[in-house]
Design a protein around this motif. Structure first.
Motif, PDB file in Angstrom:
ATOM      1  N   LEU A 188     -65.333 -26.811-140.655  1.00  0.00           N
ATOM      2  CA  LEU A 188     -64.255 -27.680-141.132  1.00  0.00           C
ATOM      3  C   LEU A 188     -63.003 -27.637-140.267  1.00  0.00           C
ATOM      4  CD1 LEU A 188     -64.442 -27.333-145.028  1.00  0.00           C
ATOM      5  CD2 LEU A 188     -65.533 -29.005-143.533  1.00  0.00           C
ATOM      6  N   PHE A 189     -62.780 -26.536-139.538  1.00  0.00           N
ATOM      7  CA  PHE A 189     -61.537 -26.437-138.771  1.00  0.00           C
ATOM      8  C   PHE A 189     -61.755 -26.378-137.259  1.00  0.00           C
ATOM      9  CE2 PHE A 189     -57.779 -24.321-136.986  1.00  0.00           C
ATOM     10  CZ  PHE A 189     -56.764 -25.069-137.579  1.00  0.00           C
ATOM     11  N   TYR A 190     -62.795 -25.698-136.832  1.00  0.00           N
ATOM     12  CA  TYR A 190     -62.963 -25.449-135.397  1.00  0.00           C
ATOM     13  C   TYR A 190     -63.943 -26.383-134.701  1.00  0.00           C
ATOM     14  CZ  TYR A 190     -60.198 -21.240-136.083  1.00  0.00           C
ATOM     15  OH  TYR A 190     -59.172 -20.368-136.373  1.00  0.00           O
ATOM     16  N   THR A 191     -64.492 -27.338-135.405  1.00  0.00           N
ATOM     17  CA  THR A 191     -65.391 -28.311-134.781  1.00  0.00           C
ATOM     18  C   THR A 191     -64.893 -29.729-135.081  1.00  0.00           C
ATOM     19  OG1 THR A 191     -66.870 -28.665-136.663  1.00  0.00           O
ATOM     20  CG2 THR A 191     -67.297 -26.742-135.290  1.00  0.00           C
ATOM     21  N   THR A 192     -65.546 -30.688-134.483  1.00  0.00           N
ATOM     22  CA  THR A 192     -65.188 -32.092-134.742  1.00  0.00           C
ATOM     23  C   THR A 192     -66.030 -32.667-135.884  1.00  0.00           C
ATOM     24  OG1 THR A 192     -66.723 -32.731-132.980  1.00  0.00           O
ATOM     25  CG2 THR A 192     -64.389 -32.565-132.403  1.00  0.00           C
ATOM     26  N   SER A 193     -66.426 -31.777-136.806  1.00  0.00           N
ATOM     27  CA  SER A 193     -67.183 -32.219-137.984  1.00  0.00           C
ATOM     28  C   SER A 193     -66.369 -32.071-139.267  1.00  0.00           C
ATOM     29  CB  SER A 193     -68.479 -31.406-138.123  1.00  0.00           C
ATOM     30  OG  SER A 193     -69.289 -31.564-136.991  1.00  0.00           O
TER      31      SER A 193
END
Length: 661
Positions: A188-193
């Motif tokens: 939720l925070f460290y990816t573009t997903s």
């Protein structure tokens, strides 16, 4: 002579006072129904500082989208960090916060910590990305992620509202219950997903520039031009002011991107005119709400959601705008027919021609449309990127504003437009971030496939039942949610259901279906924010206004079913269809759908040439629906029923007039 001058002064003072009262009323309604209007009160030097920060943010966004091509995660985290800063500078902890030039210490703490989380990510993006999932093994990195998401969620509560937070919160609880804690934080925070998902990416890349473009366009006086143009075209016809509201709101709404905002701004002019003409207050408020909501489906801008649709569907933006034309025309035609029949039923007249703007005086101002024309042409011809096209349109808007003597654009107005563009981006960006969380939760848990299985099971594989259930989901999930975030949620949760092999709705039709029903949540009881805003201006019962708006916008509840079963309306054809057949199919579906909408509108209104008895109203409605159902047989049945009732009504009314004479 002195007496006459004194009377003129008193009249001028009364006009000024009336304008001030209207402005105050509009401001009050906006603050009640539109969270974006509940902002802090800044005055003097602090106000100038805050406005300068937002104007600089707009300039930063334009420069980055045009000239910077660095790491995506860096650009998006910088964007969200800046959004948090300008967001907390603008939105207080609760409605009606009246302290001037004041921001409490806890807001400063949240702002600094929240923005700092994203800036830290931006500064250390390469190292963080190399660590991948191992980053959540460090408590400090987990804390940064939690603080960043919570700061966005709190800002969302302040400027967007609770509905989208309730959806995101429920999905987060479900996700944490089914997926490992560290993986959820990472996704939720460290990816573009997650927060940096497709919605925020599109917002930071395209939408922000078009919001700024819209702010510049408004300062050229184009809204007044649209209203004057609508008055000149339809003001003198039966019930003219209502038709003016339909036309002007369709034109203004596509630029404003807010159904509530457009209802209040254009409604402050059109609703009093409608009431003065003789329309009931609840009907006047409903006309403005239905037309303003329709502005979100009006190409080319479509409340900025068109850019997200292009990204989700994987087709060029120009195609999205093209495919939206016919459904939008049907929507506004339905409202136009309804207000015309209501005017005939009540025996209402239009505005005297001598009181209306003259077309010959408006034609020289047609150059105000130049920015929109250039934008559409450039995008249609795929000239450069969309953000470049928007930037060119902004430059042309400034030039057009300089030429416009009556409402000339000045350096102060340019500054105001940049500030308004930055301010308008806050709610869209925050809502897109929350929509990214919703999409991330659905992806992490595989909830989409479970929803598909459930809907298919309940519907028994019947497309019509699945469409109806999806419609209900879209209306409920779309209540109180801005257009862009609304569509993101629908595209993540509902569109995959319709596209599943068991239901078999084509991708483009599925996305347009969920988009339409997410939009009409603004006029659908019980949370019909646009209708309630219209009722406040009209001083009418809110629920009556909402039900009237739903009745007027009946096309929005029928047209999506048409293109779901017959995507020809969206210019989607089966392979091998010849050009001639394409043209024939388009003409057939346009003509029959327009006649069908006429039949349904007349049935709901209960008046044609005279009052329609209940049995004939039912037959008229059935005939209208038959013509809107794709198929030659149903078209012929519907045509016979509607035409038969029309002929009977005409002859009966003519006979009644001859008897009366």
């Amino acid at each position: 002579m002195d007496y006459e001058k004194e009377r003129e002064k008193q009249a001028a003072a009364a006009d000024v006072e009336a304008d001030v009262n209207v402005a105050d009323a509009v401001d009050e309604v906006m603050k009640k129904y539109d969270r974006e209007s509940n902002t802090r009160i800044w005055e003097g030097k602090p106000k100038l500082v805050v406005k300068t920060i937002m104007a600089l943010f707009s300039l930063y966004c334009i420069i980055v989208t045009l000239f910077v091509s660095g790491l995506l995660e860096v650009r998006l985290t910088m964007f969200l960090g800046l959004i948090l800063i300008i967001g907390y500078l603008n939105y207080p902890v609760k409605k009606g916060y009246m302290k001037v030039n004041y921001i409490p210490w806890y807001d400063l703490v949240i702002m600094v910590l929240g923005a700092g989380s994203f800036f830290y990510f931006a500064a250390n993006a390469k190292d963080i990305l190399l660590k991948a999932t191992k980053v959540t093994n460090e408590p400090f990195m987990v804390a940064i992620a939690i603080i960043g998401v919570l700061a966005l969620a709190e800002l969302c509560r302040r400027c967007v509202g609770l509905p989208i937070l309730c959806v995101a919160g429920a999905l987060l609880i479900y996700t944490f219950a089914n997926v490992r804690f560290g993986k959820v934080i990472y996704d939720l925070f460290y990816t573009t997903s997650g927060v940096m998902g497709t919605p925020v990416k599109v917002c930071a890349t395209y939408i922000v520039v078009f919001i700024i473009f819209g702010a510049f366009l408004e300062r050229t006086g184009i809204s007044n031009f649209f209203i004057d143009l609508a008055n000149s075209v339809a003001g003198s016809s039966s019930g003219g002011p209502a038709k003016v509201a339909v036309i002007s709101s369709a034109l203004c709404g596509m630029v404003s991107g807010s159904s509530v905002g457009n209802t209040v701004t254009t409604g402050s002019v059109t609703i009093p005119m409608m009431k003065k003409t003789g329309y009931k207050p609840q009907f006047a408020g409903a006309v403005e709400a239905a037309a303003s909501t329709g502005g979100q489906i009006m190409p080319p801008i479509m409340g900025a959601a068109a850019f997200l649709m292009a990204e989700y569907m994987g087709i060029p933006y120009a195609q999205v705008a093209l495919k939206a034309i016919l459904p939008a025309i049907l929507y506004f035609t339905g409202i136009y027919i309804a207000v015309h029949l209501e005017a005939k039923k009540l025996g209402l007249k239009g505005i005297p021609r001598e009181q209306l703007p003259k077309m010959r005086k408006l034609l020289p101002k047609v150059y105000l449309l130049l920015p929109l024309v250039v934008l559409v042409v450039m995008v249609s011809l795929n000239m450069k990127t969309m953000q470049f096209c928007a930037a060119v349109a902004i430059v042309i808007t400034i030039l057009v504003g300089i030429v416009n003597k009556e409402d000339r654009i000045t350096p102060a107005k340019i500054f105001d437009a940049l500030e308004a563009g930055g301010k308008g981006t806050i709610t869209v960006a925050v809502a897109c971030a929350m929509a990214g969380i919703v999409a991330g939760c659905i992806t992490s848990t595989g909830l989409a496939s479970k929803l598909i299985t459930a809907i298919v099971k309940i519907s028994g594989g019947q497309a019509i039942i699945a469409l109806f259930l999806t419609m209900l989901c879209c209306i409920v999930l779309g209540m109180g949610v801005p257009t862009t975030a609304n569509y993101c949620i629908m595209a993540s949760t509902c569109a995959p259901i319709l596209m599943s092999p068991a239901i078999g709705i084509p991708k483009v039709a599925a996305h347009f279906f969920v988009f339409y029903f997410g939009i009409v949540a603004d006029i659908t009881p019980p949370v019909a924010l646009a209708a309630y805003a219209g009722s406040a201006i009209a001083k009418a019962p809110p629920m009556k206004t909402a039900f009237n708006a739903t009745r007027l916008a009946i096309a929005a509840f029928i047209v999506p079913y048409i293109f779901a079963f017959s995507p020809v309306m969206l210019f989607e054809f089966s392979k091998g269809t010849s050009t001639v057949m394409m043209v024939v199919q388009i003409i057939q579906i346009c003509v029959t759908s327009l006649l069908g909408i006429f039949g349904v509108a007349a049935a709901l209104n209960g008046f044609l040439y005279k009052k329609i008895n209940p049995l004939f109203r039912v037959i008229m409605a059935v005939g209208g629906l038959c013509m809107m159902i794709p198929g030659t047989v149903t078209d012929l049945i519907g045509l016979v029923l509607v035409a038969g009732i029309c002929v009977y009504q005409y002859l009966s009314a003519k006979k009644d007039r001859s008897v009366a004479a």
